[in-house]
Design a protein around this motif. Structure first.
Motif, PDB file in Angstrom:
ATOM      1  N   VAL A   1      -6.737   9.386  -5.447  1.00  0.00           N
ATOM      2  CA  VAL A   1      -7.469   8.776  -4.335  1.00  0.00           C
ATOM      3  C   VAL A   1      -7.176   9.576  -3.071  1.00  0.00           C
ATOM      4  O   VAL A   1      -6.092  10.136  -2.921  1.00  0.00           O
ATOM      5  CB  VAL A   1      -7.075   7.299  -4.142  1.00  0.00           C
ATOM      6  CG1 VAL A   1      -7.548   6.449  -5.308  1.00  0.00           C
ATOM      7  CG2 VAL A   1      -5.574   7.139  -3.944  1.00  0.00           C
ATOM      8  N   PRO A   2      -8.143   9.653  -2.160  1.00  0.00           N
ATOM      9  CA  PRO A   2      -7.886  10.358  -0.896  1.00  0.00           C
ATOM     10  C   PRO A   2      -6.972   9.522  -0.010  1.00  0.00           C
ATOM     11  O   PRO A   2      -6.985   8.289  -0.063  1.00  0.00           O
ATOM     12  CB  PRO A   2      -9.283  10.503  -0.288  1.00  0.00           C
ATOM     13  CG  PRO A   2     -10.061   9.354  -0.862  1.00  0.00           C
ATOM     14  CD  PRO A   2      -9.520   9.137  -2.241  1.00  0.00           C
ATOM     15  N   GLU A   3      -6.164  10.228   0.788  1.00  0.00           N
ATOM     16  CA  GLU A   3      -5.301   9.506   1.722  1.00  0.00           C
ATOM     17  C   GLU A   3      -6.148   8.633   2.658  1.00  0.00           C
ATOM     18  O   GLU A   3      -7.303   8.972   2.949  1.00  0.00           O
ATOM     19  CB  GLU A   3      -4.474  10.501   2.530  1.00  0.00           C
ATOM     20  CG  GLU A   3      -5.307  11.431   3.406  1.00  0.00           C
ATOM     21  CD  GLU A   3      -4.473  12.200   4.394  1.00  0.00           C
ATOM     22  OE1 GLU A   3      -3.575  11.605   5.033  1.00  0.00           O
ATOM     23  OE2 GLU A   3      -4.707  13.405   4.529  1.00  0.00           O
ATOM     24  N   PRO A   4      -5.674   7.491   3.103  1.00  0.00           N
ATOM     25  CA  PRO A   4      -4.360   6.910   2.836  1.00  0.00           C
ATOM     26  C   PRO A   4      -4.314   6.080   1.551  1.00  0.00           C
ATOM     27  O   PRO A   4      -3.276   5.504   1.252  1.00  0.00           O
ATOM     28  CB  PRO A   4      -4.152   6.012   4.053  1.00  0.00           C
ATOM     29  CG  PRO A   4      -5.530   5.536   4.388  1.00  0.00           C
ATOM     30  CD  PRO A   4      -6.426   6.721   4.109  1.00  0.00           C
ATOM     31  N   GLY A   5      -5.401   6.056   0.793  1.00  0.00           N
ATOM     32  CA  GLY A   5      -5.398   5.306  -0.461  1.00  0.00           C
ATOM     33  C   GLY A   5      -6.761   4.735  -0.776  1.00  0.00           C
ATOM     34  O   GLY A   5      -7.713   4.854   0.007  1.00  0.00           O
ATOM     35  N   GLU A  33      -9.103   2.013  -3.935  1.00  0.00           N
ATOM     36  CA  GLU A  33      -9.100   1.098  -5.067  1.00  0.00           C
ATOM     37  C   GLU A  33      -9.126   1.870  -6.383  1.00  0.00           C
ATOM     38  O   GLU A  33      -9.839   2.865  -6.521  1.00  0.00           O
ATOM     39  CB  GLU A  33     -10.310   0.167  -5.004  1.00  0.00           C
ATOM     40  CG  GLU A  33     -10.216  -0.901  -3.927  1.00  0.00           C
ATOM     41  CD  GLU A  33      -9.109  -1.903  -4.204  1.00  0.00           C
ATOM     42  OE1 GLU A  33      -8.913  -2.255  -5.387  1.00  0.00           O
ATOM     43  OE2 GLU A  33      -8.432  -2.327  -3.241  1.00  0.00           O
ATOM     44  N   VAL A  34      -8.324   1.396  -7.331  1.00  0.00           N
ATOM     45  CA  VAL A  34      -8.231   1.997  -8.652  1.00  0.00           C
ATOM     46  C   VAL A  34      -8.425   0.903  -9.697  1.00  0.00           C
ATOM     47  O   VAL A  34      -7.914  -0.210  -9.539  1.00  0.00           O
ATOM     48  CB  VAL A  34      -6.865   2.680  -8.864  1.00  0.00           C
ATOM     49  CG1 VAL A  34      -6.739   3.220 -10.291  1.00  0.00           C
ATOM     50  CG2 VAL A  34      -6.673   3.805  -7.847  1.00  0.00           C
ATOM     51  N   THR A  35      -9.180   1.220 -10.752  1.00  0.00           N
ATOM     52  CA  THR A  35      -9.341   0.297 -11.872  1.00  0.00           C
ATOM     53  C   THR A  35      -8.419   0.734 -13.004  1.00  0.00           C
ATOM     54  O   THR A  35      -8.502   1.874 -13.479  1.00  0.00           O
ATOM     55  CB  THR A  35     -10.794   0.277 -12.369  1.00  0.00           C
ATOM     56  OG1 THR A  35     -11.636  -0.196 -11.320  1.00  0.00           O
ATOM     57  CG2 THR A  35     -10.939  -0.636 -13.575  1.00  0.00           C
ATOM     58  N   ALA A  61      -6.639  -2.557  -8.292  1.00  0.00           N
ATOM     59  CA  ALA A  61      -5.521  -2.593  -7.351  1.00  0.00           C
ATOM     60  C   ALA A  61      -5.676  -1.460  -6.356  1.00  0.00           C
ATOM     61  O   ALA A  61      -6.261  -0.415  -6.659  1.00  0.00           O
ATOM     62  CB  ALA A  61      -4.190  -2.488  -8.082  1.00  0.00           C
ATOM     63  N   PHE A  62      -5.138  -1.683  -5.155  1.00  0.00           N
ATOM     64  CA  PHE A  62      -5.129  -0.635  -4.141  1.00  0.00           C
ATOM     65  C   PHE A  62      -3.907   0.240  -4.342  1.00  0.00           C
ATOM     66  O   PHE A  62      -2.783  -0.263  -4.484  1.00  0.00           O
ATOM     67  CB  PHE A  62      -5.110  -1.239  -2.746  1.00  0.00           C
ATOM     68  CG  PHE A  62      -5.080  -0.213  -1.647  1.00  0.00           C
ATOM     69  CD1 PHE A  62      -6.258   0.351  -1.175  1.00  0.00           C
ATOM     70  CD2 PHE A  62      -3.880   0.202  -1.076  1.00  0.00           C
ATOM     71  CE1 PHE A  62      -6.254   1.298  -0.166  1.00  0.00           C
ATOM     72  CE2 PHE A  62      -3.851   1.147  -0.070  1.00  0.00           C
ATOM     73  CZ  PHE A  62      -5.042   1.695   0.384  1.00  0.00           C
TER      74      PHE A  62
END
Length: 337
Positions: free
Chosen positions: A39-43, A45-47, A99-100
């Motif tokens: 993910v690009p900074e600063p973050g 969402e990821v499944t 989740a983030f």
């Protein structure tokens, strides 16, 4: 307890089948994936997808009682995940949750999911798998735009206004600008609308403006570059530059002709005569700022003139502009001493 089960199985054997083998132990296999894996900074969402497969095809069903992630906690009721589940041989249970994931550039989150349960004989079964997500640096982008108010000036020079805009075109990072320097005119920080160092959020900008006389030779344009330097909030150095060019046009050539005549040219003492002065611009360019210094010779006294721009005290006749091919005249009346 593990040694007692075969004995129980044998006691239940029939006379026709004196040996009844013990049940095959159950097993599970966990597979966990992350989408996206960075993910690009600063973050962002990821499944996370989780699959718990029955890993012992000759065993009976397994009872899945718990799904726990060591970072995101108990997964029961999170996303599509729910326990308990019964998993038959050859089948698998799949669920997912979001989740983030965030942090500084380069941060790697590794989280492990642990699945536990029991097989058909009540023996514990467990397995685990992990997935990693990397926080990627998003490069910062500083831009500079420089413009000159004049594209061309005469060779002998004219004032030119240079405008500079410094912009943080980054997607994420703040940028602190510490210097703004011109290759010809030096440090121009004191001409900027803000005091340096100055921090720009993404999309913000500030301007600088300065006036300089630019002179040179036709065919050799003036060229100068402004560079802004600083660093982003990751401590990475950034800089950007832009230039401006001002050309030169040849200084206009003019040929002024001046004639003087007295009429009459022979006079007695105490008589008057008229001095006529004619200025002609022979070109080829128009002339500006023309002045004629006409100091009267000894032996004559100023009486009058027909021009509103002649100063009899200083002897200066101010003509001003005169087009190519045009003439202007003035007559001064003097008396002979």
């Amino acid at each position: 307890l593990g040694g007692a089960a075969p004995a129980l199985a044998q006691s239940a054997a029939s006379e026709d089948d004196p040996y009844d083998p013990p049940p095959v132990p159950g097993a599970i296999e966990v597979d966990k994936t992350a989408t996206p894996s960075s993910v690009p900074e600063p973050g962002g969402e990821v499944t996370f997808s989780v699959t718990v497969a029955h890993a012992a095809p000759d065993a009976g069903p397994v009872y899945l009682g718990s799904l726990v992630d060591d970072v995101h906690g108990d997964l029961n009721g999170r996303g599509t995940c729910a326990v308990p589940q019964i998993i038959d041989p050859g089948d698998a249970y799949t669920c997912s949750f979001g989740a983030f994931v965030g942090g500084v550039p380069g941060f790697i989150e590794t989280d492990t999911i642990i699945a536990t349960g029991v097989d058909s004989s009540g023996n514990p079964v467990t397995d685990r798998d992990d997935a990693t997500v990397t926080v990627m640096d998003v490069p910062s982008l500083l831009t500079v735009e420089k413009t000159a108010s004049r594209d061309v000036v005469p060779e002998d020079g004219e004032m030119v206004t240079f405008d500079v805009t410094v912009t943080n075109d980054s997607a994420v990072d703040d940028i602190t600008v510490s210097t703004v320097v011109d290759t010809v005119f030096g440090d121009i920080a004191d001409t900027c609308a803000v005091a340096l160092p100055h921090t720009l959020a993404p999309g913000e900008s500030f301007g600088c403006s300065f006036d300089e006389v630019v002179a040179g030779v036709a065919g050799q344009p003036h060229y100068n570059v402004v560079t802004a330097t600083g660093s982003d909030d990751d401590g990475v150095a950034v800089e950007a530059s832009d230039d401006a060019t001002v050309g030169f046009e040849p200084t206009p050539m003019i040929d002024l002709e001046l004639t003087q005549t007295f009429e009459p040219n022979e006079v007695d003492v105490d008589d008057s005569t008229s001095l006529t002065i004619v200025v002609t611009n022979q070109g080829p360019a128009d002339a500006t700022g023309i002045q004629v210094s006409e100091i009267l010779p000894d032996g004559v006294t100023y009486v009058s003139d027909d021009s509103s721009s002649y100063d009899s005290t200083s002897g200066v006749w101010t003509i001003g502009p005169l087009a190519s091919g045009a003439s202007v005249s003035m007559a001064i009346v003097v008396s002979v001493d």
